[in-house]
Enzyme design. Structure first.
Site, PDB file in Angstrom:
ATOM      1  N   LYS A  82      -6.351  53.007  -5.270  1.00  0.00           N
ATOM      2  CA  LYS A  82      -6.898  51.720  -5.174  1.00  0.00           C
ATOM      3  C   LYS A  82      -6.510  50.936  -3.999  1.00  0.00           C
ATOM      4  CE  LYS A  82      -7.978  52.123 -10.031  1.00  0.00           C
ATOM      5  NZ  LYS A  82      -7.715  51.431 -11.198  1.00  0.00           N
TER       6      LYS A  82
ATOM      7  N   GLU B 174      -4.688  41.341  -7.980  1.00  0.00           N
ATOM      8  CA  GLU B 174      -5.735  40.648  -7.650  1.00  0.00           C
ATOM      9  C   GLU B 174      -6.328  39.856  -8.455  1.00  0.00           C
ATOM     10  OE1 GLU B 174      -8.447  44.409  -7.204  1.00  0.00           O
ATOM     11  OE2 GLU B 174      -9.073  44.144  -9.101  1.00  0.00           O
TER      12      GLU B 174
ATOM     13  N   ASN C 187     -10.687  47.761 -21.344  1.00  0.00           N
ATOM     14  CA  ASN C 187     -11.049  48.243 -20.058  1.00  0.00           C
ATOM     15  C   ASN C 187     -11.392  49.556 -19.960  1.00  0.00           C
ATOM     16  OD1 ASN C 187      -9.912  45.651 -18.728  1.00  0.00           O
ATOM     17  ND2 ASN C 187      -7.969  46.676 -19.130  1.00  0.00           N
TER      18      ASN C 187
ATOM     19  N   GLU D  32     -17.408  51.048  -7.706  1.00  0.00           N
ATOM     20  CA  GLU D  32     -17.299  50.276  -8.885  1.00  0.00           C
ATOM     21  C   GLU D  32     -17.301  49.033  -8.286  1.00  0.00           C
ATOM     22  OE1 GLU D  32     -15.830  53.041 -12.751  1.00  0.00           O
ATOM     23  OE2 GLU D  32     -14.674  51.697 -11.606  1.00  0.00           O
TER      24      GLU D  32
ATOM     25  N   GLU E 100     -13.256  49.775  -7.094  1.00  0.00           N
ATOM     26  CA  GLU E 100     -12.636  50.916  -6.754  1.00  0.00           C
ATOM     27  C   GLU E 100     -13.613  52.093  -6.496  1.00  0.00           C
ATOM     28  OE1 GLU E 100     -10.606  53.539  -9.536  1.00  0.00           O
ATOM     29  OE2 GLU E 100     -11.989  52.972 -11.414  1.00  0.00           O
TER      30      GLU E 100
ATOM     31  N   ASN F 296     -14.569  56.036  -7.466  1.00  0.00           N
ATOM     32  CA  ASN F 296     -14.343  57.241  -8.101  1.00  0.00           C
ATOM     33  C   ASN F 296     -14.766  58.387  -7.264  1.00  0.00           C
ATOM     34  OD1 ASN F 296     -12.642  55.754  -9.987  1.00  0.00           O
ATOM     35  ND2 ASN F 296     -14.677  55.452 -11.309  1.00  0.00           N
TER      36      ASN F 296
ATOM     37  N   PHE G 234      -9.289  50.520 -34.334  1.00  0.00           N
ATOM     38  CA  PHE G 234      -9.667  51.651 -33.392  1.00  0.00           C
ATOM     39  C   PHE G 234      -8.456  52.649 -33.079  1.00  0.00           C
ATOM     40  CE2 PHE G 234     -12.603  48.101 -32.625  1.00  0.00           C
ATOM     41  CZ  PHE G 234     -13.849  48.887 -32.339  1.00  0.00           C
TER      42      PHE G 234
HETATM   43  P1  ADP Z   1     -15.305  56.815 -15.596  1.00  0.00           P
HETATM   44  O1  ADP Z   1     -15.841  58.266 -15.416  1.00  0.00           O
HETATM   45  O2  ADP Z   1     -16.613  55.969 -15.899  1.00  0.00           O
HETATM   46  O3  ADP Z   1     -14.389  56.166 -14.573  1.00  0.00           O
HETATM   47  P2  ADP Z   1     -13.122  57.128 -17.597  1.00  0.00           P
HETATM   48  O4  ADP Z   1     -12.224  56.231 -16.611  1.00  0.00           O
HETATM   49  O5  ADP Z   1     -13.304  56.574 -18.766  1.00  0.00           O
HETATM   50  O6  ADP Z   1     -14.727  56.755 -17.042  1.00  0.00           O
HETATM   51  O7  ADP Z   1     -13.129  58.515 -17.411  1.00  0.00           O
HETATM   52  C1  ADP Z   1     -12.463  59.328 -16.604  1.00  0.00           C
HETATM   53  C2  ADP Z   1     -11.376  59.534 -17.453  1.00  0.00           C
HETATM   54  O8  ADP Z   1     -11.428  60.573 -18.309  1.00  0.00           O
HETATM   55  C3  ADP Z   1      -9.943  60.265 -16.677  1.00  0.00           C
HETATM   56  O9  ADP Z   1      -9.470  59.557 -15.795  1.00  0.00           O
HETATM   57  C4  ADP Z   1      -9.258  60.996 -17.640  1.00  0.00           C
HETATM   58  O10 ADP Z   1      -8.312  60.219 -18.309  1.00  0.00           O
HETATM   59  C5  ADP Z   1     -10.140  61.179 -18.712  1.00  0.00           C
HETATM   60  N1  ADP Z   1     -10.544  62.683 -18.851  1.00  0.00           N
HETATM   61  C6  ADP Z   1      -9.890  63.640 -18.151  1.00  0.00           C
HETATM   62  N2  ADP Z   1     -10.422  65.113 -18.516  1.00  0.00           N
HETATM   63  C7  ADP Z   1     -11.409  64.638 -19.330  1.00  0.00           C
HETATM   64  C8  ADP Z   1     -12.332  65.620 -20.023  1.00  0.00           C
HETATM   65  N3  ADP Z   1     -12.297  66.900 -19.932  1.00  0.00           N
HETATM   66  N4  ADP Z   1     -13.152  65.135 -20.971  1.00  0.00           N
HETATM   67  C9  ADP Z   1     -13.359  63.767 -21.104  1.00  0.00           C
HETATM   68  N5  ADP Z   1     -12.438  62.889 -20.492  1.00  0.00           N
HETATM   69  C10 ADP Z   1     -11.463  63.315 -19.518  1.00  0.00           C
HETATM   70  P1  ADP Z   2      -9.875  52.290 -13.847  1.00  0.00           P
HETATM   71  O1  ADP Z   2      -9.406  53.079 -12.714  1.00  0.00           O
HETATM   72  O2  ADP Z   2      -8.989  52.312 -14.778  1.00  0.00           O
HETATM   73  O3  ADP Z   2     -11.178  52.478 -14.148  1.00  0.00           O
HETATM   74  P2  ADP Z   2     -10.570  49.782 -12.398  1.00  0.00           P
HETATM   75  O4  ADP Z   2     -10.216  49.024 -11.500  1.00  0.00           O
HETATM   76  O5  ADP Z   2     -12.014  50.501 -12.552  1.00  0.00           O
HETATM   77  O6  ADP Z   2      -9.731  50.880 -13.200  1.00  0.00           O
HETATM   78  O7  ADP Z   2     -10.736  48.672 -13.839  1.00  0.00           O
HETATM   79  C1  ADP Z   2     -11.056  48.996 -15.305  1.00  0.00           C
HETATM   80  C2  ADP Z   2     -12.040  47.824 -15.911  1.00  0.00           C
HETATM   81  O8  ADP Z   2     -11.179  46.689 -15.758  1.00  0.00           O
HETATM   82  C3  ADP Z   2     -13.157  47.460 -15.089  1.00  0.00           C
HETATM   83  O9  ADP Z   2     -14.374  48.061 -15.485  1.00  0.00           O
HETATM   84  C4  ADP Z   2     -13.171  45.703 -15.323  1.00  0.00           C
HETATM   85  O10 ADP Z   2     -13.778  45.752 -16.746  1.00  0.00           O
HETATM   86  C5  ADP Z   2     -11.747  45.466 -15.629  1.00  0.00           C
HETATM   87  N1  ADP Z   2     -11.234  44.804 -14.407  1.00  0.00           N
HETATM   88  C6  ADP Z   2     -10.807  45.382 -13.257  1.00  0.00           C
HETATM   89  N2  ADP Z   2     -10.543  44.537 -12.418  1.00  0.00           N
HETATM   90  C7  ADP Z   2     -10.870  43.494 -12.835  1.00  0.00           C
HETATM   91  C8  ADP Z   2     -11.051  42.066 -11.911  1.00  0.00           C
HETATM   92  N3  ADP Z   2     -10.114  42.015 -10.893  1.00  0.00           N
HETATM   93  N4  ADP Z   2     -11.357  41.046 -12.722  1.00  0.00           N
HETATM   94  C9  ADP Z   2     -11.926  41.419 -13.917  1.00  0.00           C
HETATM   95  N5  ADP Z   2     -11.919  42.621 -14.562  1.00  0.00           N
HETATM   96  C10 ADP Z   2     -11.370  43.636 -13.864  1.00  0.00           C
HETATM   97 MG    MG Z   3     -12.910  52.120 -12.843  1.00  0.00          MG
END
Ligand code: ADP
Ligand code: ADP
Ligand code: MG
Length: 668
Positions: free
Chosen positions: A116, A200, A235, A275, A288, A290, A348
């Site tokens: 990141k 941030e 998140n 994203e 970020e 992906n 949950f």
């Molecule tokens: P996005 O793809 O939108 O970022 P997530 O962050 O929820 O959604 O999904 C990615 C995460 O899924 C990975 O960081 C990991 O923790 C988890 N993951 C890893 N392997 C698998 C798998 N085989 N099936 C589902 N989730 C997985």
């Molecule tokens: P990850 O790698 O776990 O997906 P992200 O940086 O994409 O991490 O953040 C995950 C979620 O957290 C985002 O989808 C958003 O909902 C929230 N988020 C992250 N950064 C911010 C921010 N600066 N302000 C508000 N919400 C945030």
């Molecule tokens: Mg993300």
């Protein structure tokens, strides 16, 4: 093109990749751990290689084992799916050294974007609007508070290597930073083996909107429009859709252009996702990138007609993209619901166990909408504690958003799972909300709409009608059966009465039943109207009742209950009694039963292992004091006293396995 691909993943994404490979005439190798030996992916693959114990760090995360499996089977390429090795540049390099193609971006792009902090530096240099903050590592708490005060509260403390919603914390003031910085650092170290932290600005009440990009090895990059993923819990995405109800053409084009510019800046050559967090005013900031296939990629596939896995395979094999930006367009609307093994009625908490029933809705064309269900499980399979608790990704497509919502709501209604906690009722509740339909979403949606957690929803008028009709029909069938059995036993009459009273909670309705061909008419004399029920599927003993009420189809879950039925439609669950008018009169005069007092009991919220029992019989405890600690799915859950009192007895000790609802301690 490759003739054999190894899939270095498990579950639904492994199955998803196999499907595309089959269509392309590519044979597949699936690696599997001990926990997955009997999985659907293993059953579907052409070849399989066992790679070790369930723990991912001894199987799916061990690059050497995966590469050895590819060599042994002669696979020319490896698809990493998501999670696991998908964003490890080192793994991509190891593949290359072994002469195997990594189906993903080049390792430089992963290095630049997978982290990141690094990706923000890159994005800022490429003139992309990033969330304001400190793009660099932070040494200690002092440094962290200084930076937070410069940025201005609230801020977000984040792990640079973070993912999957882990390693993130909001700080509203100095104390939050002093507490949060070391906590995030420890979590990052534990979860990602990397404790670099940055800070941030926390954008309040934002939306999460992301752009799907796709590049090849010949310098072409396109975007496949956006997905909105604002429905999140902690998140983590729960419901995603494409396109976004927020964007207009101009904003879509601006976001798309920024995402493509960023991808170009790192010579991006695979499928990836940029994203953003967006304000309700359509301002947007880079969050970020992906560098992999995204969990929610199916919604993009449904609105563009592009198979992203196929494109990843083609570009990895060196083929140029066969379409340009102008060839792509948005067709209709798609929504995805992540069906998780978790118990929404118990905050949950994760839920594990066997899927004693797993009946997803039919995939394909349902007339006004289409259904797609990406899953890696079958009835009888187990959701284990070792991996992601996702059971399925259910998608609905329709020409417009209203249709997609309706399709998703019906598909959820048709999804029948038993054996463990799952979130389909919760998802139904969201899909049925007027706010969701309005499209005014934010990442706080769930926290705002369900501030006290989820306890099901009160039944709507239509749901009361459905329950009345279904209970009447089931009762009539069962009564007729009983009469028939009685007639065989020598009783004279097989006549089934037609006047009944249906009791739902405090509501009592007279009904008059009559058969009209295949339909059952349920006359409601007190209301001067009637309901017309068509039974499309139910036999005594079955758990699902499919029907159509006044022409509109529904599915409910039904179960026998004392003197009646338990009927569940979407997020509403009702106990329904069908009585003769005389017994209904009697019933009304019964004193109301007071539920047993369970407030004296501390019960286990889930199956797990007792790590410690922190109280003893006779001990006086204060509200908030730790009663015991339960470990489940690698998470320690601290159970605290909800009131002051004296412990009368304890029901478990450290080391015991407990089931959900087992009594752990009792107050005097
Ligand atoms: P996005 O793809 O939108 O970022 P997530 O962050 O929820 O959604 O999904 C990615 C995460 O899924 C990975 O960081 C990991 O923790 C988890 N993951 C890893 N392997 C698998 C798998 N085989 N099936 C589902 N989730 C997985
Ligand atoms: P990850 O790698 O776990 O997906 P992200 O940086 O994409 O991490 O953040 C995950 C979620 O957290 C985002 O989808 C958003 O909902 C929230 N988020 C992250 N950064 C911010 C921010 N600066 N302000 C508000 N919400 C945030
Ligand atoms: Mg993300």
């Amino acid at each position: 093109m490759f003739s054999k691909i190894l899939i270095a993943n498990r579950g639904e994404i492994a199955v998803r990749i196999i499907k595309t490979c089959r269509r392309m005439g590519i044979s597949t190798v699936v690696v599997y751990s001990e926990a997955d030996a009997l999985s659907l992916a293993v059953e579907m693959a052409d070849e399989t290689v066992f790679i070790g114990p369930p723990a991912a760090n001894q199987s799916y995360l061990v690059a050497e084992k995966i590469i050895a499996a590819a060599k042994q089977t002669g696979a020319e390429a490896i698809h990493p799916g998501f999670g696991f090795l998908s964003e490890k540049a080192e793994f991509a390099r190891q593949c290359a050294e072994a002469g195997i193609v990594f189906i993903g971006p080049n390792p430089h792009a992963i290095d630049a974007m997978g982290d990141k902090i690094e990706s923000k530096k890159f994005a800022a240099a490429a003139n992309i609007s990033v969330v304001p903050g400190h793009v660099g590592e932070i040494d200690d708490v002092d440094h962290a508070t200084r930076i937070s005060e410069d940025i201005g509260y609230p801020v977000m403390i984040k792990a640079s290597a973070g993912g999957g919603g882990k390693g993130i914390r909001v700080a509203w003031n100095r104390r939050d930073v002093e507490e949060g910085f070391p906590a995030v650092r420890a979590e990052a170290k534990g979860a990602f083996g990397d404790d670099r932290i940055f800070i941030e600005k926390f954008i309040e009440n934002p939306r999460h909107i992301e752009i799907q990009v796709l590049g090849d090895k010949h310098g072409h990059v396109v975007h496949l429009f956006e997905r909105e993923c604002s429905i999140q819990r902690r998140n983590q995405k729960v419901i995603e859709e494409a396109p976004s109800p927020l964007l207009d053409e101009a904003t879509r084009a601006a976001m798309g252009a920024q995402a493509v510019a960023l991808a170009n800046a790192v010579n991006y050559d695979s499928a990836g996702t940029v994203e953003f967090v967006a304000g309700q005013d359509k301002s947007f900031y880079f969050l970020e990138m992906n560098t992999r296939l995204q969990v929610e990629h199916p919604v993009t596939e449904l609105i563009t007609g592009v198979d992203l896995v196929e494109q990843m395979i083609r570009v990895a094999a060196g083929e140029p993209l066969t379409f340009a930006q102008d060839d792509l367009s948005i067709n209709g609307w798609a929504i995805e619901s992540r069906i998780y093994a978790e118990d929404p009625y118990r905050k949950f908490l994760p839920s594990i166990g066997r899927l004693s029933r797993y009946q997803p809705p039919l995939e394909g064309d349902h007339g006004a909408w289409k259904v797609r269900n990406d899953t890696g499980v079958r009835e009888g399979d187990e959701i284990s504690m070792y991996y992601d608790p996702m059971i399925a990704k259910l998608c609905a497509w329709a020409p417009n958003r209203t249709g997609a919502i309706e399709g998703m709501a019906h598909a959820l209604e048709d999804f029948h799972i038993e054996g463990l906690g799952h979130n389909t009722h919760f998802l139904s509740a969201v899909l049925d909300q007027a706010r969701f339909a309005s499209g005014v979403l934010s990442t706080n949606y769930i926290a705002n709409e369900f501030p006290d957690g989820f306890n099901g929803l009160a039944a709507s008028d239509r749901q009361l009608d459905i329950a009345t009709a279904v209970a009447s029909a089931m009762h009539r069938t069962l009564a007729a059966r009983a009469k028939l059995a009685g007639a065989r036993g020598g009783l004279a009459s097989t006549h089934v009465r037609s006047e009944w009273a249906v009791v739902i909670g405090k509501q009592r309705r007279r009904v008059n039943l009559s058969q009209e061909g295949d339909l059952l008419r349920i006359e409601l004399p007190e209301e001067g109207r009637s309901l017309l029920l068509e039974t499309l599927g139910w036999r005594p003993g079955s758990a699902l009742f499919k029907g159509s009420l006044d022409g509109s189809p529904f599915t409910v879950q039904v179960a026998p209950a004392v003197e009646g039925f338990r009927i569940r439609h979407r997020a509403a669950s009702l106990r329904v009694l069908v009585l003769t008018p005389t017994s209904a009169d009697l019933h009304e005069r019964l004193p109301e039963k007071t539920p047993p007092d369970t407030s004296r009991l501390v019960v286990s919220p889930m199956p797990g292992l007792v790590v410690s029992m922190d109280v003893t019989p006779g001990e006086e405890v204060k509200e908030g004091q730790v009663i015991c600690v339960i470990e489940a799915m690698k998470m320690q859950n601290i159970l605290r006293a909800e009131r002051d009192g004296v412990i009368k007895s304890i029901g478990a000790k450290a080391g015991d396995s407990v089931a959900a609802d087992d009594v752990l301690a009792e107050f005097a």
